[in-house]
Design a protein around this motif. Structure first.
Motif, PDB file in Angstrom:
ATOM      1  N   ASP A  14     -13.081   5.655  -1.429  1.00  0.00           N
ATOM      2  CA  ASP A  14     -11.858   5.419  -0.669  1.00  0.00           C
ATOM      3  C   ASP A  14     -10.597   5.552  -1.510  1.00  0.00           C
ATOM      4  OD1 ASP A  14     -13.180   4.703   1.855  1.00  0.00           O
ATOM      5  OD2 ASP A  14     -13.940   2.999   0.714  1.00  0.00           O
ATOM      6  N   ASP A  15     -10.703   6.274  -2.617  1.00  0.00           N
ATOM      7  CA  ASP A  15      -9.526   6.450  -3.460  1.00  0.00           C
ATOM      8  C   ASP A  15      -8.462   7.293  -2.776  1.00  0.00           C
ATOM      9  OD1 ASP A  15     -11.472   8.423  -3.624  1.00  0.00           O
ATOM     10  OD2 ASP A  15     -11.133   8.869  -5.745  1.00  0.00           O
ATOM     11  N   ARG A  16      -8.871   8.349  -2.079  1.00  0.00           N
ATOM     12  CA  ARG A  16      -7.888   9.184  -1.379  1.00  0.00           C
ATOM     13  C   ARG A  16      -7.267   8.415  -0.211  1.00  0.00           C
ATOM     14  NH1 ARG A  16      -8.084  14.635  -2.800  1.00  0.00           N
ATOM     15  NH2 ARG A  16      -8.910  14.722  -4.932  1.00  0.00           N
ATOM     16  N   ASP A  17      -8.043   7.575   0.444  1.00  0.00           N
ATOM     17  CA  ASP A  17      -7.502   6.752   1.532  1.00  0.00           C
ATOM     18  C   ASP A  17      -6.447   5.788   1.000  1.00  0.00           C
ATOM     19  OD1 ASP A  17      -9.700   7.088   3.997  1.00  0.00           O
ATOM     20  OD2 ASP A  17     -10.547   7.341   2.000  1.00  0.00           O
ATOM     21  N   ALA A  18      -6.712   5.212  -0.171  1.00  0.00           N
ATOM     22  CA  ALA A  18      -5.740   4.304  -0.776  1.00  0.00           C
ATOM     23  C   ALA A  18      -4.466   5.047  -1.153  1.00  0.00           C
ATOM     24  CB  ALA A  18      -6.347   3.621  -1.996  1.00  0.00           C
ATOM     25  N   GLN A  19      -4.622   6.261  -1.667  1.00  0.00           N
ATOM     26  CA  GLN A  19      -3.439   7.066  -2.004  1.00  0.00           C
ATOM     27  C   GLN A  19      -2.610   7.341  -0.749  1.00  0.00           C
ATOM     28  OE1 GLN A  19      -4.552  10.599  -4.201  1.00  0.00           O
ATOM     29  NE2 GLN A  19      -5.940   9.436  -5.515  1.00  0.00           N
ATOM     30  N   ARG A  20      -3.274   7.660   0.330  1.00  0.00           N
ATOM     31  CA  ARG A  20      -2.574   7.923   1.592  1.00  0.00           C
ATOM     32  C   ARG A  20      -1.846   6.676   2.075  1.00  0.00           C
ATOM     33  NH1 ARG A  20      -4.612   7.162   6.698  1.00  0.00           N
ATOM     34  NH2 ARG A  20      -3.558   8.266   8.395  1.00  0.00           N
ATOM     35  N   ALA A  21      -2.485   5.511   1.963  1.00  0.00           N
ATOM     36  CA  ALA A  21      -1.850   4.263   2.388  1.00  0.00           C
ATOM     37  C   ALA A  21      -0.587   3.992   1.582  1.00  0.00           C
ATOM     38  CB  ALA A  21      -2.839   3.108   2.246  1.00  0.00           C
ATOM     39  N   ILE A  22      -0.640   4.278   0.297  1.00  0.00           N
ATOM     40  CA  ILE A  22       0.533   4.079  -0.569  1.00  0.00           C
ATOM     41  C   ILE A  22       1.672   4.997  -0.127  1.00  0.00           C
ATOM     42  CG2 ILE A  22       1.394   4.413  -2.925  1.00  0.00           C
ATOM     43  CD1 ILE A  22      -1.506   3.551  -3.817  1.00  0.00           C
ATOM     44  N   ARG A  23       1.342   6.250   0.182  1.00  0.00           N
ATOM     45  CA  ARG A  23       2.379   7.178   0.656  1.00  0.00           C
ATOM     46  C   ARG A  23       3.002   6.692   1.957  1.00  0.00           C
ATOM     47  NH1 ARG A  23      -1.062  11.235  -1.559  1.00  0.00           N
ATOM     48  NH2 ARG A  23      -2.223  11.356   0.389  1.00  0.00           N
ATOM     49  N   ARG A  24       2.191   6.157   2.859  1.00  0.00           N
ATOM     50  CA  ARG A  24       2.716   5.685   4.138  1.00  0.00           C
ATOM     51  C   ARG A  24       3.614   4.468   3.954  1.00  0.00           C
ATOM     52  NH1 ARG A  24       1.595   7.882   8.558  1.00  0.00           N
ATOM     53  NH2 ARG A  24       2.221   6.024   9.730  1.00  0.00           N
ATOM     54  N   ALA A  25       3.446   3.759   2.836  1.00  0.00           N
ATOM     55  CA  ALA A  25       4.291   2.606   2.540  1.00  0.00           C
ATOM     56  C   ALA A  25       5.493   2.986   1.681  1.00  0.00           C
ATOM     57  CB  ALA A  25       3.471   1.526   1.846  1.00  0.00           C
ATOM     58  N   ASP A  26       5.724   4.301   1.523  1.00  0.00           N
ATOM     59  CA  ASP A  26       6.850   4.822   0.746  1.00  0.00           C
ATOM     60  C   ASP A  26       6.708   4.571  -0.753  1.00  0.00           C
ATOM     61  OD1 ASP A  26       8.161   5.882   2.992  1.00  0.00           O
ATOM     62  OD2 ASP A  26       9.122   3.961   3.421  1.00  0.00           O
ATOM     63  N   GLY A  27       5.463   4.536  -1.210  1.00  0.00           N
ATOM     64  CA  GLY A  27       5.204   4.517  -2.637  1.00  0.00           C
ATOM     65  C   GLY A  27       4.707   5.878  -3.099  1.00  0.00           C
ATOM     66  N   GLU A  28       4.643   6.056  -4.409  1.00  0.00           N
ATOM     67  CA  GLU A  28       4.126   7.297  -4.984  1.00  0.00           C
ATOM     68  C   GLU A  28       2.745   7.029  -5.580  1.00  0.00           C
ATOM     69  OE1 GLU A  28       4.981  10.453  -8.643  1.00  0.00           O
ATOM     70  OE2 GLU A  28       6.502   8.965  -8.099  1.00  0.00           O
ATOM     71  N   PRO A  29       1.683   7.550  -4.965  1.00  0.00           N
ATOM     72  CA  PRO A  29       0.348   7.331  -5.516  1.00  0.00           C
ATOM     73  C   PRO A  29       0.116   8.179  -6.764  1.00  0.00           C
ATOM     74  CG  PRO A  29       0.213   8.766  -3.625  1.00  0.00           C
ATOM     75  CD  PRO A  29       1.651   8.348  -3.729  1.00  0.00           C
ATOM     76  N   VAL A  30      -0.540   7.582  -7.743  1.00  0.00           N
ATOM     77  CA  VAL A  30      -0.849   8.264  -8.998  1.00  0.00           C
ATOM     78  C   VAL A  30      -2.353   8.145  -9.235  1.00  0.00           C
ATOM     79  CG1 VAL A  30      -0.440   8.341 -11.487  1.00  0.00           C
ATOM     80  CG2 VAL A  30       1.428   7.716  -9.929  1.00  0.00           C
ATOM     81  N   ALA A  31      -3.037   9.275  -9.335  1.00  0.00           N
ATOM     82  CA  ALA A  31      -4.482   9.269  -9.563  1.00  0.00           C
ATOM     83  C   ALA A  31      -4.774   8.899 -11.018  1.00  0.00           C
ATOM     84  CB  ALA A  31      -5.074  10.634  -9.230  1.00  0.00           C
ATOM     85  N   LEU A  32      -5.619   7.888 -11.206  1.00  0.00           N
ATOM     86  CA  LEU A  32      -6.040   7.449 -12.537  1.00  0.00           C
ATOM     87  C   LEU A  32      -7.550   7.633 -12.653  1.00  0.00           C
ATOM     88  CD1 LEU A  32      -4.013   4.102 -12.827  1.00  0.00           C
ATOM     89  CD2 LEU A  32      -3.371   6.361 -13.697  1.00  0.00           C
ATOM     90  N   TRP A  33      -8.009   8.056 -13.828  1.00  0.00           N
ATOM     91  CA  TRP A  33      -9.428   8.356 -14.056  1.00  0.00           C
ATOM     92  C   TRP A  33     -10.054   7.261 -14.898  1.00  0.00           C
ATOM     93  CZ3 TRP A  33     -13.155  10.611 -11.872  1.00  0.00           C
ATOM     94  CH2 TRP A  33     -14.284  11.085 -12.567  1.00  0.00           C
ATOM     95  N   HIS A  34     -11.254   6.859 -14.532  1.00  0.00           N
ATOM     96  CA  HIS A  34     -11.932   5.713 -15.147  1.00  0.00           C
ATOM     97  C   HIS A  34     -12.134   5.859 -16.652  1.00  0.00           C
ATOM     98  CE1 HIS A  34     -16.044   7.417 -15.889  1.00  0.00           C
ATOM     99  NE2 HIS A  34     -15.502   8.375 -15.145  1.00  0.00           N
ATOM    100  N   ALA A  35     -12.254   7.082 -17.149  1.00  0.00           N
ATOM    101  CA  ALA A  35     -12.561   7.306 -18.559  1.00  0.00           C
ATOM    102  C   ALA A  35     -11.327   7.362 -19.445  1.00  0.00           C
ATOM    103  CB  ALA A  35     -13.373   8.587 -18.726  1.00  0.00           C
ATOM    104  N   ASP A  36     -10.145   7.247 -18.860  1.00  0.00           N
ATOM    105  CA  ASP A  36      -8.901   7.331 -19.617  1.00  0.00           C
ATOM    106  C   ASP A  36      -8.386   5.948 -19.997  1.00  0.00           C
ATOM    107  OD1 ASP A  36      -8.990  10.075 -19.298  1.00  0.00           O
ATOM    108  OD2 ASP A  36      -7.673  10.061 -17.539  1.00  0.00           O
TER     109      ASP A  36
END
Length: 234
Positions: A14-36
């Motif tokens: 559900d990472d993409r769903d969370a990113q979409r929810a952030i956009r709908r709330a006028d935030g900027e979603p940033v993808a983060l990777w577990h190994a970084d």
């Protein structure tokens, strides 16, 4: 526009769903990777739902020791808002950012339903757009959602007002004291088993009394965080 990171682990759903929810709330979603180890200058973090590492050992146990969680824990301890949804809640518990544990549902079956919740704590970075005692509807889908803790911990949570949400109507997984979500004392870390990112747009959310799939109660989680971050920056 506040930058809110969403961590992807192997098995996240559900990472993409969370990113979409952030956009709908006028935030900027940033993808983060577990190994970084790089949080990319985000101002808040979402640990999404799914089955990180296939729920091997215990749900969230391996994800909790992923490289990026070193940075997430340190950021949370500095006061950064962190939201853990379903498997993300399990990761928060395994990382000791929230107390207790989550075990197999009492009936030993995966459950999926539109779940009524009571808002118990509306004084956190993720819940301040709710009212205490308000009833909301958020989709739920889990197999290991039974919240457990010893009696001392339960009394501490109750006494300090750290129960963020309780199940209403039906306790779907046998969670002690109907606990559906928690916050830490500072109010920046919130974890819950239901999925607010699946209730952010009419036509795609849970069924409500007035119309099917019309529920958008989940959007206020993300709006709360964006509003808090904007206010902090002002």
């Amino acid at each position: 526009m506040p930058r809110i990171g969403v961590v992807t682990f192997p098995g996240s759903l559900d990472d993409r769903d969370a990113q979409r929810a952030i956009r709908r709330a006028d935030g900027e979603p940033v993808a983060l990777w577990h190994a970084d180890h790089d949080l990319q200058d985000v101002e808040a973090i979402v640990l999404p739902g799914g089955f990180s590492y296939g729920d091997y050992l215990r749900p969230g146990a391996i994800a909790a020791v992923s490289p990026i969680m070193t940075e997430v824990v340190a950021a949370a301890n500095r006061g950064m808002p962190v939201l853990g949804i379903c498997n993300g809640f399990q990761v928060l518990v395994e990382s000791h950012l929230l107390p207790g544990g989550l075990i197999r549902n009492a009936h030993q079956q995966f459950i999926r339903r539109d779940q009524r919740l009571i808002v118990e704590n509306a004084d956190t970075a993720w819940t301040h757009r709710f009212q205490p005692g308000e009833e909301i509807v958020i989709p739920l889908k889990n197999g290991d959602g039974g919240y457990i803790a010893n009696e001392e911990t339960l009394e501490y949570l109750e006494g300090e007002g750290l129960v963020a949400f309780r199940y209403a109507g039906v306790n779907p997984n046998g969670s002690l004291r109907d606990i559906a979500g928690l916050t830490n004392e500072r109010g920046n870390v919130v974890g819950l088993m239901p999925h607010p990112e699946h209730a952010v747009e009419a036509g795609f959310g849970p069924d409500m009394p007035d119309a099917m799939r019309s529920g958008t109660d989940g959007l206020r989680f993300f709006e709360s965080a964006v509003e808090a971050l904007v206010a902090r920056a002002a």
